[in-house]
Design an enzyme around this catalytic site. Sequence first.
Site, PDB file in Angstrom:
ATOM      1  N   ASP A  61     -42.105  14.710 -57.225  1.00 55.88           N
ATOM      2  CA  ASP A  61     -42.362  15.940 -56.481  1.00 55.88           C
ATOM      3  C   ASP A  61     -42.599  17.037 -57.510  1.00 55.88           C
ATOM      4  O   ASP A  61     -41.657  17.548 -58.115  1.00 55.88           O
ATOM      5  CB  ASP A  61     -41.160  16.281 -55.602  1.00 55.88           C
ATOM      6  CG  ASP A  61     -41.333  17.591 -54.839  1.00 55.88           C
ATOM      7  OD1 ASP A  61     -42.373  18.264 -55.019  1.00 55.88           O
ATOM      8  OD2 ASP A  61     -40.415  17.953 -54.082  1.00 55.88           O
ATOM      9  N   ASN A  88     -53.753  18.387 -59.157  1.00 57.48           N
ATOM     10  CA  ASN A  88     -54.407  18.288 -57.853  1.00 57.48           C
ATOM     11  C   ASN A  88     -53.423  18.404 -56.690  1.00 57.48           C
ATOM     12  O   ASN A  88     -53.830  18.683 -55.565  1.00 57.48           O
ATOM     13  CB  ASN A  88     -55.156  16.958 -57.751  1.00 57.48           C
ATOM     14  CG  ASN A  88     -55.706  16.711 -56.366  1.00 57.48           C
ATOM     15  OD1 ASN A  88     -56.637  17.388 -55.925  1.00 57.48           O
ATOM     16  ND2 ASN A  88     -55.123  15.762 -55.649  1.00 57.48           N
ATOM     17  N   SER A 139     -59.575  25.969 -54.902  1.00 59.50           N
ATOM     18  CA  SER A 139     -60.222  25.940 -53.596  1.00 59.50           C
ATOM     19  C   SER A 139     -61.230  27.081 -53.561  1.00 59.50           C
ATOM     20  O   SER A 139     -61.185  27.987 -54.402  1.00 59.50           O
ATOM     21  CB  SER A 139     -59.158  26.147 -52.505  1.00 59.50           C
ATOM     22  OG  SER A 139     -59.732  26.487 -51.265  1.00 59.50           O
ATOM     23  N   TYR A 152     -51.659  30.009 -48.444  1.00 64.95           N
ATOM     24  CA  TYR A 152     -52.559  29.112 -49.171  1.00 64.95           C
ATOM     25  C   TYR A 152     -53.558  29.902 -50.014  1.00 64.95           C
ATOM     26  O   TYR A 152     -53.768  29.604 -51.196  1.00 64.95           O
ATOM     27  CB  TYR A 152     -53.294  28.226 -48.166  1.00 64.95           C
ATOM     28  CG  TYR A 152     -54.265  27.242 -48.774  1.00 64.95           C
ATOM     29  CD1 TYR A 152     -53.812  26.069 -49.355  1.00 64.95           C
ATOM     30  CD2 TYR A 152     -55.638  27.482 -48.746  1.00 64.95           C
ATOM     31  CE1 TYR A 152     -54.703  25.157 -49.900  1.00 64.95           C
ATOM     32  CE2 TYR A 152     -56.528  26.581 -49.286  1.00 64.95           C
ATOM     33  CZ  TYR A 152     -56.058  25.412 -49.861  1.00 64.95           C
ATOM     34  OH  TYR A 152     -56.952  24.517 -50.402  1.00 64.95           O
ATOM     35  N   LYS A 156     -53.745  29.737 -54.094  1.00 62.74           N
ATOM     36  CA  LYS A 156     -54.940  29.218 -54.762  1.00 62.74           C
ATOM     37  C   LYS A 156     -55.623  30.292 -55.613  1.00 62.74           C
ATOM     38  O   LYS A 156     -56.188  29.982 -56.672  1.00 62.74           O
ATOM     39  CB  LYS A 156     -55.911  28.648 -53.723  1.00 62.74           C
ATOM     40  CG  LYS A 156     -55.445  27.341 -53.105  1.00 62.74           C
ATOM     41  CD  LYS A 156     -55.276  26.238 -54.128  1.00 62.74           C
ATOM     42  CE  LYS A 156     -54.980  24.889 -53.491  1.00 62.74           C
ATOM     43  NZ  LYS A 156     -54.837  23.812 -54.492  1.00 62.74           N
ATOM     44  N   THR A 187     -60.983  14.877 -46.650  1.00 60.16           N
ATOM     45  CA  THR A 187     -59.692  14.329 -47.066  1.00 60.16           C
ATOM     46  C   THR A 187     -58.734  14.374 -45.883  1.00 60.16           C
ATOM     47  O   THR A 187     -59.028  14.978 -44.844  1.00 60.16           O
ATOM     48  CB  THR A 187     -59.071  15.149 -48.225  1.00 60.16           C
ATOM     49  OG1 THR A 187     -58.729  16.457 -47.738  1.00 60.16           O
ATOM     50  CG2 THR A 187     -60.038  15.277 -49.395  1.00 60.16           C
TER      51      THR A 187
END
Length: 255
Positions: A61, A88, A139, A152, A156, A187
């Site tokens: 983790d 990643n 991203s 998010y 990013k 994905t």
Amino acid sequence: MQRFDEKVVLVTGGGSGIGAAAAKRFSAEGARVVIAGRNADKLHKLVAELPADRTLAVTADVSDSGECARLVAATVERFGRLDTLVNNAGANIVGSVAETDDETWRTCIGADLDSVFYMIRAALPHLEKAQGSIVNVGSVSSLGGGWSHAAYCAAKAAVANLTRSVACDAGKAGVRANTVCPGLTVTDMVSEIMKDEALLEKAWERIPLRRAGEPAEVAAAIAFLASDEAKFITGAALPVDGGQTATDGGPEWGK
């Protein structure tokens, strides 16, 4: 000779999607590959497809700094060096600021940003010895905001600027650091989006190539940035998005 003969590459979030595609790409080009992730079954299934003497799976983790140190140590113990780190691992967590509670915020920042910082910190001494490279998977949200992805987008965007800082600090040791910025990519993370025809039609209005990317296409960009073909490229944020960031607006997933 292939581009990564005798090189050692560590890929986090490698059990599926972009991470798995990157692991396969590096292996096909001669690298010894360490694949890390939280799902042991996925990791071992992928490892079974790759050369046993050049592949190692480690369950970890990477939002935990101790786990990151253990992962890097396991890599060096097995293969003796580390040439490329591919960060990643991450999580796509949906929610506006008002919809995001403390626990969700911390989970997203841990998965998407803390993991990158901890892995770079643990790996840098070995990357400096090898004059290696770092490729962080950001991203399109690293380059601009979007609807209903507050945590998010924040994480990013921070990844891209952390990468620039690492490029500045580590450049004197010969270490390069770059960010790949995928757009909509097929994905597990976006499986629900890919089922929503109305939402996809909105997406195609903002993606000039009018399709989602494939993990292998992002992996190709990662491999390029890690290779000697990109040895004078550092601190860059490369969109791999079908032209989305070339348009005048970002994704409207939640609007």
